[in-house]
Each structure stands twice: as C-alpha cells, then as structure tokens.
Design an enzyme around this catalytic site. Structure first.
Site, PDB file in Angstrom:
ATOM      1  N   LYS A   1       3.447  -4.378   5.814  1.00 19.25           N
ATOM      2  CA  LYS A   1       3.524  -4.360   4.348  1.00 19.25           C
ATOM      3  C   LYS A   1       4.976  -4.241   3.863  1.00 19.25           C
ATOM      4  CE  LYS A   1      -0.770  -4.883   3.292  1.00 19.25           C
ATOM      5  NZ  LYS A   1      -1.228  -6.027   2.519  1.00 19.25           N
TER       6      LYS A   1
ATOM      7  N   TYR B   1       0.459  -1.259  10.209  1.00 19.65           N
ATOM      8  CA  TYR B   1       0.091  -1.850   8.920  1.00 19.65           C
ATOM      9  C   TYR B   1       1.222  -1.637   7.933  1.00 19.65           C
ATOM     10  CZ  TYR B   1      -2.961  -1.865   4.660  1.00 19.65           C
ATOM     11  OH  TYR B   1      -3.535  -2.068   3.434  1.00 19.65           O
TER      12      TYR B   1
ATOM     13  N   HIS C   1     -12.551   3.128   4.607  1.00 22.63           N
ATOM     14  CA  HIS C   1     -11.772   4.258   4.087  1.00 22.63           C
ATOM     15  C   HIS C   1     -12.719   5.412   3.789  1.00 22.63           C
ATOM     16  CE1 HIS C   1      -8.793   0.992   3.210  1.00 22.63           C
ATOM     17  NE2 HIS C   1      -8.022   1.909   3.735  1.00 22.63           N
TER      18      HIS C   1
ATOM     19  N   SER D   1       0.848  -1.196   0.000  1.00 26.31           N
ATOM     20  CA  SER D   1       0.000   0.000   0.000  1.00 26.31           C
ATOM     21  C   SER D   1       0.882   1.244   0.000  1.00 26.31           C
ATOM     22  CB  SER D   1      -0.864  -0.009   1.257  1.00 26.31           C
ATOM     23  OG  SER D   1      -1.348   1.285   1.522  1.00 26.31           O
ATOM     24  N   SER D   2       0.299   2.356  -0.417  1.00 27.82           N
ATOM     25  CA  SER D   2       1.077   3.615  -0.470  1.00 27.82           C
ATOM     26  C   SER D   2       1.444   4.093   0.937  1.00 27.82           C
ATOM     27  CB  SER D   2       0.255   4.702  -1.167  1.00 27.82           C
ATOM     28  OG  SER D   2      -0.980   4.881  -0.477  1.00 27.82           O
ATOM     29  N   CYS D   3       0.827   3.502   1.962  1.00 27.34           N
ATOM     30  CA  CYS D   3       1.124   3.974   3.313  1.00 27.34           C
ATOM     31  C   CYS D   3       2.466   3.457   3.817  1.00 27.34           C
ATOM     32  CB  CYS D   3       0.010   3.597   4.286  1.00 27.34           C
ATOM     33  SG  CYS D   3       0.025   1.865   4.675  1.00 27.34           S
TER      34      CYS D   3
HETATM   35  N1  LIG Z   1      -8.593  -0.730  -0.002  1.00 26.38           N
HETATM   36  C1  LIG Z   1      -7.601   0.073  -0.273  1.00 26.38           C
HETATM   37  O1  LIG Z   1      -7.761   1.301  -0.381  1.00 26.38           O
HETATM   38  C2  LIG Z   1      -6.224  -0.484  -0.468  1.00 26.38           C
HETATM   39  C3  LIG Z   1      -5.944  -1.852  -0.321  1.00 26.38           C
HETATM   40  N2  LIG Z   1      -4.650  -2.286  -0.534  1.00 26.38           N
HETATM   41  C4  LIG Z   1      -4.300  -3.717  -0.364  1.00 26.38           C
HETATM   42  O2  LIG Z   1      -5.107  -4.548  -1.177  1.00 26.38           O
HETATM   43  C5  LIG Z   1      -5.295  -5.809  -0.530  1.00 26.38           C
HETATM   44  C6  LIG Z   1      -6.791  -6.107  -0.422  1.00 26.38           C
HETATM   45  O3  LIG Z   1      -7.396  -5.030   0.263  1.00 26.38           O
HETATM   46  P1  LIG Z   1      -8.996  -4.859   0.190  1.00 26.38           P
HETATM   47  O4  LIG Z   1      -9.532  -5.685  -0.910  1.00 26.38           O
HETATM   48  O5  LIG Z   1      -9.268  -3.387   0.223  1.00 26.38           O
HETATM   49  O6  LIG Z   1      -9.438  -5.478   1.587  1.00 26.38           O
HETATM   50  P2  LIG Z   1     -10.816  -6.197   1.960  1.00 26.38           P
HETATM   51  O7  LIG Z   1     -10.933  -6.084   3.421  1.00 26.38           O
HETATM   52  O8  LIG Z   1     -11.907  -5.718   1.079  1.00 26.38           O
HETATM   53  O9  LIG Z   1     -10.522  -7.726   1.563  1.00 26.38           O
HETATM   54  C7  LIG Z   1      -9.591  -8.468   2.289  1.00 26.38           C
HETATM   55  C8  LIG Z   1      -9.931  -9.913   2.118  1.00 26.38           C
HETATM   56  O10 LIG Z   1      -9.019 -10.704   2.886  1.00 26.38           O
HETATM   57  C9  LIG Z   1      -9.768 -11.662   3.618  1.00 26.38           C
HETATM   58  N3  LIG Z   1      -9.082 -12.016   4.860  1.00 26.38           N
HETATM   59  C10 LIG Z   1      -8.783 -11.200   5.896  1.00 26.38           C
HETATM   60  N4  LIG Z   1      -8.167 -11.906   6.858  1.00 26.38           N
HETATM   61  C11 LIG Z   1      -8.087 -13.194   6.418  1.00 26.38           C
HETATM   62  C12 LIG Z   1      -7.576 -14.401   6.968  1.00 26.38           C
HETATM   63  N5  LIG Z   1      -7.025 -14.432   8.172  1.00 26.38           N
HETATM   64  N6  LIG Z   1      -7.656 -15.534   6.239  1.00 26.38           N
HETATM   65  C13 LIG Z   1      -8.245 -15.517   5.021  1.00 26.38           C
HETATM   66  N7  LIG Z   1      -8.741 -14.407   4.426  1.00 26.38           N
HETATM   67  C14 LIG Z   1      -8.663 -13.260   5.144  1.00 26.38           C
HETATM   68  C15 LIG Z   1     -11.089 -10.987   3.900  1.00 26.38           C
HETATM   69  O11 LIG Z   1     -12.090 -11.955   4.198  1.00 26.38           O
HETATM   70  P3  LIG Z   1     -13.177 -11.604   5.369  1.00 26.38           P
HETATM   71  O12 LIG Z   1     -13.734 -10.249   5.018  1.00 26.38           O
HETATM   72  O13 LIG Z   1     -14.153 -12.707   5.261  1.00 26.38           O
HETATM   73  O14 LIG Z   1     -12.408 -11.587   6.652  1.00 26.38           O
HETATM   74  C16 LIG Z   1     -11.335 -10.258   2.583  1.00 26.38           C
HETATM   75  O15 LIG Z   1     -11.940 -11.124   1.643  1.00 26.38           O
HETATM   76  C17 LIG Z   1      -4.617  -5.711   0.829  1.00 26.38           C
HETATM   77  O16 LIG Z   1      -3.328  -6.289   0.749  1.00 26.38           O
HETATM   78  C18 LIG Z   1      -4.507  -4.210   1.044  1.00 26.38           C
HETATM   79  O17 LIG Z   1      -3.392  -3.909   1.853  1.00 26.38           O
HETATM   80  C19 LIG Z   1      -3.626  -1.440  -0.878  1.00 26.38           C
HETATM   81  C20 LIG Z   1      -3.882  -0.097  -1.021  1.00 26.38           C
HETATM   82  C21 LIG Z   1      -5.177   0.481  -0.826  1.00 26.38           C
HETATM   83  C1  LIG Z   2      -5.453   3.111   1.891  1.00 28.41           C
HETATM   84  C2  LIG Z   2      -4.202   3.472   2.679  1.00 28.41           C
HETATM   85  O1  LIG Z   2      -4.331   4.687   3.386  1.00 28.41           O
HETATM   86  C3  LIG Z   2      -5.057   4.620   4.602  1.00 28.41           C
HETATM   87  O2  LIG Z   2      -4.839   5.889   5.195  1.00 28.41           O
HETATM   88  P1  LIG Z   2      -5.750   7.093   4.750  1.00 28.41           P
HETATM   89  O3  LIG Z   2      -5.620   7.340   3.288  1.00 28.41           O
HETATM   90  O4  LIG Z   2      -5.439   8.233   5.659  1.00 28.41           O
HETATM   91  O5  LIG Z   2      -7.170   6.469   5.092  1.00 28.41           O
HETATM   92  P2  LIG Z   2      -8.659   7.018   5.108  1.00 28.41           P
HETATM   93  O6  LIG Z   2      -9.237   6.811   3.733  1.00 28.41           O
HETATM   94  O7  LIG Z   2      -9.317   6.376   6.259  1.00 28.41           O
HETATM   95  O8  LIG Z   2      -8.566   8.623   5.424  1.00 28.41           O
HETATM   96  C4  LIG Z   2      -8.213   9.542   4.428  1.00 28.41           C
HETATM   97  C5  LIG Z   2      -8.536  10.932   4.912  1.00 28.41           C
HETATM   98  O9  LIG Z   2      -9.973  11.084   4.859  1.00 28.41           O
HETATM   99  C6  LIG Z   2     -10.413  11.731   6.050  1.00 28.41           C
HETATM  100  N1  LIG Z   2     -11.813  11.369   6.322  1.00 28.41           N
HETATM  101  C7  LIG Z   2     -12.841  12.258   6.335  1.00 28.41           C
HETATM  102  N2  LIG Z   2     -14.003  11.638   6.668  1.00 28.41           N
HETATM  103  C8  LIG Z   2     -13.690  10.321   6.836  1.00 28.41           C
HETATM  104  C9  LIG Z   2     -14.492   9.191   7.189  1.00 28.41           C
HETATM  105  O10 LIG Z   2     -15.704   9.263   7.416  1.00 28.41           O
HETATM  106  N3  LIG Z   2     -13.833   7.978   7.222  1.00 28.41           N
HETATM  107  C10 LIG Z   2     -12.500   7.874   6.967  1.00 28.41           C
HETATM  108  N4  LIG Z   2     -11.920   6.634   7.019  1.00 28.41           N
HETATM  109  N5  LIG Z   2     -11.695   8.934   6.659  1.00 28.41           N
HETATM  110  C11 LIG Z   2     -12.313  10.152   6.604  1.00 28.41           C
HETATM  111  C12 LIG Z   2      -9.446  11.195   7.110  1.00 28.41           C
HETATM  112  O11 LIG Z   2      -9.495  12.028   8.237  1.00 28.41           O
HETATM  113  C13 LIG Z   2      -8.137  11.256   6.354  1.00 28.41           C
HETATM  114  O12 LIG Z   2      -7.630  12.573   6.380  1.00 28.41           O
HETATM  115  C14 LIG Z   2      -4.553   3.610   5.592  1.00 28.41           C
HETATM  116  O13 LIG Z   2      -5.500   3.536   6.634  1.00 28.41           O
HETATM  117  C15 LIG Z   2      -4.385   2.279   4.901  1.00 28.41           C
HETATM  118  O14 LIG Z   2      -5.630   1.580   4.780  1.00 28.41           O
HETATM  119  C16 LIG Z   2      -3.831   2.364   3.546  1.00 28.41           C
HETATM  120  O15 LIG Z   2      -3.199   1.441   3.100  1.00 28.41           O
END
Ligand SMILES: NC(=O)C1=CN([C@@H]2O[C@H](COP(=O)(O)OP(=O)(O)OC[C@H]3O[C@@H](n4cnc5c(N)ncnc54)[C@H](OP(=O)(O)O)[C@@H]3O)[C@@H](O)[C@H]2O)C=CC1
Ligand SMILES: C[C@H]1O[C@H](OP(=O)(O)OP(=O)(O)OC[C@H]2O[C@@H](n3cnc4c(=O)[nH]c(N)nc43)[C@H](O)[C@@H]2O)[C@@H](O)[C@@H](O)C1=O
Length: 322
Positions: free
Chosen positions: A153, A149, A192, A120-122
C-alpha cells in the site's frame, strides 16, 4: 503515452463520464457503485475478477486501450484480517503490488483524467503518535502481522505521487481506517474482526451455543468507519482533492476490541459468554487516525458505529446464506 495534466476537474458535473470502479463487487467497491448510481452517474465501467484479472498486465493494458475510462477508482485488492495477513504474506504483497501497478500505469498511459488509490491505516508505524497524522508515514517499524500488505500500500501511495510529479497524472490516495458494512467479507478465519464476530455471534445464537471465542486480549483499540461514509469520502476527494499527499479517512472514534465485541453481541442478540483466546495476535495496539486534513477540506463521517452495526446485521440476515 498519456498526456494527462493535473487541471482540476469537476468530477460531480460529469455524470456521463466513463468511470472504472475496480473491485466493484467488494465491500468498498459495491458501496462506491451504490453512491455513484445514487448521484446519477450513468456510465460505470465494471469488470468482475473472473472477467479481468488485474494482476495480468497485458490484460489490463488491453482493457484500458479498448475502454479508455475518464476516471478510475481502485477498490480492487487482496484484503483480509489479521489472521489472513499473517498467514499469506506472499499473496498480500505480490497481488496488491501487481494490481495497483498495472491499474495506475495503464490509467496514465490511456489518458485517464483522475485516479483514486485506496491504501489503509495499516501503512503507519506500529507505535505511531496517536491520532496518526499523514506525515507519520515511514517514521518507524510496521506492525509485523500486516507489514507485507502495508509495504504494498505504501508503494501504491508513492507510485501515485511519482506519476503526479513526473507525468502530471492526477493520481490521488485515500487511507481509510477499518471499514465495515454491507457486502463485507464474513469468512470465519480470513475476515476482519467486526464481520467475523457478527457471523460467530449469529451462528452461536442460532445454534444455542453458550459461549463464543474472541481472539486476542480485547485490549487493542480500533477506529471503525461505515463503508457508505467511505464511499462518500471517495466521491468528495474525486471532486475536491488533487494533492500530492495521501489523506486519512476516518471516523475519529475508537473502541476497544472488548467493547466492540460487547456491541456486536448486543446487536446480534447473543446472550452467552465471551471467551478470549490470547494465543491469537492482538496486532497493532492502536491506530486512530488524524483525519483533520480531510475535515478542513469539508468532509466528515456521519454514521455512528452502533447504528451502523444494527444496519449491517439487518443486511447480514437478509443476504448471507446461513
Ligand atoms: N475492509 C477494510 O477494512 C479496509 C479496506 N481498505 C481498502 O479498500 C479496498 C477494498 O477493500 P475491500 O472492499 O474491503 O475488499 P474486498 O475483498 O471486499 O473487495 C476486493 C475486491 O477486489 C477484487 N479483486 C481481488 N483481486 C483481484 C484481481 N486480481 N483482479 C480483479 N479483481 C480483484 C475482489 O474480487 P473477488 O472477490 O472476486 O476476488 C473484490 O471484488 C482495498 O484497497 C483495501 O486495501 C482499506 C482500509 C480498510
Ligand atoms: C483493516 C486494516 O487493519 C487490519 O488489521 P487489524 O485491524 O488488526 O485487523 P482485524 O480486524 O483482523 O483485527 C483487529 C483486532 O481484532 C481482534 N479480533 C478478535 N476476534 C477476532 C476475529 O474473530 N477475527 C479477526 N480478524 N480479528 C479478531 C484481533 O485479534 C485484533 O486485535 C489489517 O489486517 C488490514 O486488513 C488493514 O488494512
């Protein structure tokens, strides 16, 4: 011991190859499954979290011994927004370390030809140069709200590199920016920003509320990429990239949280006011990634944020129980 070697493989030509998509029901995993099926792949290996808990090493080893997939895409993780990361640090570091360590190691031991890990970009320093190049990794302090996290990563990236170096295991890493789209996590607290606001504006519109609270100051900037673009990039990297370094996967476009809130409000059709809760953390001020390395290989994002927002809200109305 696996005897994988790093011969480049032609992923796209092996439509009957067994591909394990870990986390296939999530935002990213489900998009990758959609993409692979649309390309004619016929042999996807899928297990729900309940069927296979990837934190359980012996279960993961038994699964790989029995199934022996040719390819693995790791889209399983403990994922959440800023509040979830800040509230559950132990889960975010422990579960993600366990999942990725078990899957990467078993994939190597049981002869997987190629694995793609998603970070992830974080992972980048809070005040990295913008746009952030891949070599900014580990050059400064992390953003405190998601450092747990991020450390997990970063360890995943390093593990893939170490297995490439020592075992010639073709394990590559992609670093997506903030993602959104169908099947996102719309949990009111742990999601998010984009899905959180979409749900909150929708519920406010349906309930006739006059205002909606948005967290922070609205000033942070975020880059967003539609999850279907990410799935396209994942397939592209599986087919074209065998390098040691992780690759940034972004849209190259950023918006302020204030702008984003206005755009989501417009997409949902909420007509009330925004109220900013500055007691909530802003997190990283900015994290626009430099995705030019991937662009030079031939991949670019296609889906514009405004279009993606409209599609995602349409999906939300059709699929998320009110
Ligand atoms: N969403 C975003 O903005 C971003 C995501 N990513 C990366 O992309 C990838 C997927 O993220 P995303 O799709 O958003 O996440 P989700 O939470 O939508 O999906 C994660 C999946 O992993 C499964 N999972 C979690 N824990 C376990 C476990 N112990 N065993 C088996 N399966 C498990 C979950 O199943 P269940 O829900 O049933 O637990 C779910 O299906 C991650 O590596 C994340 O770091 C990177 C950058 C941004
Ligand atoms: C995806 C990446 O980046 C993630 O970090 P992030 O980008 O800071 O995540 P975020 O989407 O939750 O917040 C973005 C911004 O948005 C504002 N904000 C406003 N109102 C709401 C609100 O209602 N919810 C949330 N969550 N944020 C809010 C919040 O205060 C912040 O300034 C990691 O957690 C991690 O998951 C990672 O890998």
């Amino acid at each position: 011991m696996g005897d994988s070697n790093k011969d480049s493989c032609s992923f796209l030509s092996e439509k009957s190859a067994k591909i394990f998509v870990a986390g296939h029901r999530g935002l990213v995993g489900s998009a990758i499954v959609r993409k692979l099926l649309s390309l004619g792949f016929t042999n996807l290996l899928l297990r729900t979290h309940a069927e296979l808990d990837l934190t359980r090493q012996s279960d993961v080893e038994s699964f790989f011994a029995a199934e022996k997939p040719s390819y693995v895409i790791v889209a399983a993780a403990k994922v959440g927004g800023i509040h979830a990361n800040n509230t559950y640090p132990a889960e975010f570091i422990a579960i993600n370390l366990q999942i990725q360590t078990n899957v990467i190691d078993s994939a190597f031991r049981y002869g997987v030809k190629k694995l793609l890990f998603l970070g992830s970009s974080c992972i980048y320093p809070k005040f990295a140069p913008q746009p952030i190049p891949e070599n900014a990794l580990l050059t400064g302090p992390l953003e405190p709200t998601n450092e747990w996290y991020a450390i997990a990563k970063i360890a995943g990236i390093k593990m893939c590199q170490a297995y490439q170096i020592q075992y010639k295991f073709n394990a590559i890493s992609g670093m997506p920016t903030n993602l959104y789209g169908p099947n996102d996590n719309f949990h009111p607290e742990n999601s998010h920003v984009l899905p959180a606001l979409m749900r909150r504006f929708h519920e406010a519109k349906v309930n006739g509320a006059k205002e909606v609270v948005v967290w922070g100051t609205g000033s942070p900037l975020r880059e967003f990429l539609h999850v279907d673009d990410l799935a396209d990039a994942v397939v592209f990297m599986m087919d074209e990239y065998d390098g040691l370094e992780h690759l940034n996967v972004g849209s190259g476009k950023e918006v302020s949280i204030k702008e984003l809130a206005e755009w989501v409000k417009e997409a949902v059709g909420f007509e009330g006011e925004l109220v900013w809760d500055s007691s909530k953390p802003d997190g990283t001020p900015r994290k626009l990634m430099d995705s030019s390395k991937l662009a030079r290989l031939g991949w670019r994002a296609k889906i514009e944020l405004r279009d993606g927002l409209a599609d995602t809200y349409k999906w939300y109305l059709e699929n998320v129980k009110q």
